[in-house]
Design a protein around this motif. Structure first.
Motif, PDB file in Angstrom:
ATOM      1  N   THR A   1       2.888   5.154   4.242  1.00 19.35           N
ATOM      2  CA  THR A   1       2.122   6.398   4.284  1.00 19.35           C
ATOM      3  C   THR A   1       3.049   7.531   3.878  1.00 19.35           C
TER       4      THR A   1
ATOM      5  N   CYS B   1       2.023  -7.657   3.707  1.00 14.14           N
ATOM      6  CA  CYS B   1       1.675  -6.385   3.056  1.00 14.14           C
ATOM      7  C   CYS B   1       2.554  -5.247   3.566  1.00 14.14           C
TER       8      CYS B   1
ATOM      9  N   VAL C   1       0.857  -1.191   0.000  1.00 11.80           N
ATOM     10  CA  VAL C   1       0.000   0.000   0.000  1.00 11.80           C
ATOM     11  C   VAL C   1       0.888   1.234   0.000  1.00 11.80           C
TER      12      VAL C   1
ATOM     13  N   PHE D   1       3.313  -1.359   4.018  1.00  8.56           N
ATOM     14  CA  PHE D   1       2.410  -0.216   4.167  1.00  8.56           C
ATOM     15  C   PHE D   1       3.240   1.065   4.236  1.00  8.56           C
TER      16      PHE D   1
ATOM     17  N   LYS E   1      -4.734   0.569   8.596  1.00  5.57           N
ATOM     18  CA  LYS E   1      -3.298   0.626   8.850  1.00  5.57           C
ATOM     19  C   LYS E   1      -2.940  -0.225  10.062  1.00  5.57           C
TER      20      LYS E   1
ATOM     21  N   THR F   1      -0.413  -3.390   9.539  1.00  7.18           N
ATOM     22  CA  THR F   1       0.938  -3.257  10.105  1.00  7.18           C
ATOM     23  C   THR F   1       1.147  -4.123  11.337  1.00  7.18           C
TER      24      THR F   1
END
Length: 206
Positions: free
Chosen positions: A94, A90, A66, A92, A79, A83
């Motif tokens: 931001t 996955c 992501v 992640f 999230k 996480t």
């Protein structure tokens, strides 16, 4: 008409539908491929749908990633779960710094979007990652922080054949819609904030 007659008619109708469906599927020649998927529109559910697909892919043992282009370092449910419980499955990232009306700094927003796009390209190029969610990238494109033609050209030239890429956000550009394999438009029919002044709810909006 008796209930027995209704049941018989229903069974016959479902058989006809089943036969037509099998014939349609037999005529399809396309096999599996990685899709370019766009979620756009002014209704709720674009990112939510993308994260739902992330969870579905994880369920199939498909590594995911992501990249969030606009949202800042918010404490969201998606999230947290990814996480804290699925960090190996996955990645992640931001990369955004919040809404444009919060930052009020165009050059800073452009720099953040560019950094997010660099990260996104690295993730998409990795053939081991099977699904990449580019959350709110359409917003960055809309404000010309990123060039849509450059993004489309990259996806068409460098995306591995079996990698799915999801691009979310309002106002998807026509060039991106044209290049996509699957486009869904979320339409707002009713929203509690507009109709009742109810703010974003935990577990529903974030």
């Amino acid at each position: 008409m008796t209930e027995i007659d209704q049941n018989q008619r229903h069974t016959e109708k479902m058989k006809r539908i089943q036969t037509a469906r099998k014939k349609m599927m037999a005529a399809k020649q396309g096999g599996e491929k990685g899709l370019i998927i766009v979620h756009t529109g002014n209704g709720k559910g674009k990112s939510s749908s993308g994260f739902g697909m992330i969870m579905r892919a994880i369920g199939h043992g498909m590594p995911c990633a992501v990249v969030q282009f606009i949202k800042g370092n918010w404490d969201t449910g998606e999230k947290r779960i990814l996480t804290q419980h699925f960090a190996r499955e996955c990645q992640f990232h931001t990369m955004g710094e919040g809404f444009t009306w919060d930052t009020q700094d165009r050059q800073r927003d452009i720099a953040a979007a560019e950094a997010a796009w660099v990260k996104a390209q690295d993730l998409i190029r990795d053939p081991d990652i099977r699904l990449v969610l580019l959350d709110e990238i359409n917003i960055a494109i809309r404000y010309d922080y990123l060039d849509v033609d450059r993004i489309v050209a990259f996806l068409q030239a460098e995306k591995p054949p079996m990698t799915h890429v999801i691009l979310t956000g309002r106002h998807a550009r026509p060039a991106l819609i044209e290049a996509a394999d699957l486009v869904s438009e979320m339409t707002e029919v009713k929203h509690p904030f507009k109709s009742q002044g109810i703010v974003a709810q935990r577990g529903v909006e974030f």
